[in-house]
Design a protein around this motif. Structure first.
Motif, PDB file in Angstrom:
ATOM      1  N   THR A  37      44.678  41.615  43.007  1.00 21.47           N
ATOM      2  CA  THR A  37      44.617  40.544  41.936  1.00 21.47           C
ATOM      3  C   THR A  37      45.157  39.302  42.157  1.00 21.47           C
ATOM      4  O   THR A  37      44.996  38.198  41.459  1.00 21.47           O
ATOM      5  CB  THR A  37      45.712  40.875  40.781  1.00 21.47           C
ATOM      6  N   ARG A  58      40.015  44.656  44.689  1.00 24.06           N
ATOM      7  CA  ARG A  58      41.005  45.118  43.656  1.00 24.06           C
ATOM      8  C   ARG A  58      42.355  44.374  43.847  1.00 24.06           C
ATOM      9  O   ARG A  58      43.433  44.440  43.036  1.00 24.06           O
ATOM     10  CB  ARG A  58      41.533  46.600  43.979  1.00 24.06           C
ATOM     11  N   THR A  67      32.240  43.311  40.707  1.00 20.26           N
ATOM     12  CA  THR A  67      33.232  42.456  41.043  1.00 20.26           C
ATOM     13  C   THR A  67      33.093  41.166  40.916  1.00 20.26           C
ATOM     14  O   THR A  67      34.115  40.217  40.654  1.00 20.26           O
ATOM     15  CB  THR A  67      34.093  42.952  42.459  1.00 20.26           C
TER      16      THR A  67
END
Length: 174
Positions: A108, A106, A130
């Motif tokens: 970024t 997660r 992902t």
């Protein structure tokens, strides 16, 4: 037995002449990022909850990945913090004597972090939901959507040479 060649140490003047050539060759060398989904996993419902290990087929796939990438001049190996992704990366890491650096899928800023490490080939192991984000982020465009849950054999290869980016999708393992 006499030597056919004799070598003299390079003087400073000669070194200064060849240094720009060496720098140019280094600047022109490509950097390659290999992105895969973890290998096949054990059936859900194991004692570990959602963090299931690789199945026998997944372990075989991890060995196939090692064979496919062991000559890829990989310097960094990244994996999410799950048993199945680390298990997929481990055979190659052991063959290369490299560590496995965990990342948060997660995060970024992860792709910027990898790119910021300079010209270093890398393997990144992720998940079906992902891998597409990683590939798209490295490419700077949308190329993939979530992988089907049954897709394990994809090897996404992104090569950067200067400002040029190339992309290939190959298969590995059975």
């Amino acid at each position: 037995m006499p030597y056919l060649f004799t070598f003299k140490p390079l003087n400073v003047e000669t070194m200064l002449k060849i240094l720009p050539v060496l720098l140019l060759l280094t600047a022109c060398s490509p950097t390659t990022y290999y992105i895969v989904r973890h290998g096949e996993k054990e059936a859900p419902g194991s004692a570990m909850g959602g963090d299931v290990a690789l199945s026998a087929a997944g372990e075989q796939r991890a060995l196939a990945l090692r064979e496919r990438l062991k000559t890829g001049r990989i310097q960094y190996i990244y994996s999410t913090d799950t048993r199945r992704t680390k298990g997929t990366a481990r055979p190659l890491a052991e063959a290369l004597g490299a560590g496995i650096e965990t990342y948060n899928p997660r995060d970024t800023g992860f792709v910027r972090y990898v790119l910021g490490r300079g010209k270093a080939n890398a393997l990144i192991v992720g998940h079906s939901n992902t891998v597409d984000d990683l590939v798209n982020s490295f490419l700077g465009r949308t190329e993939l959507q979530d992988l089907p849950d049954s897709a394990y054999s994809n090897l996404f290869i992104i090569t950067r040479k200067g400002k040029k980016i190339s992309y290939a999708r190959e298969r590995y393992g059975n």
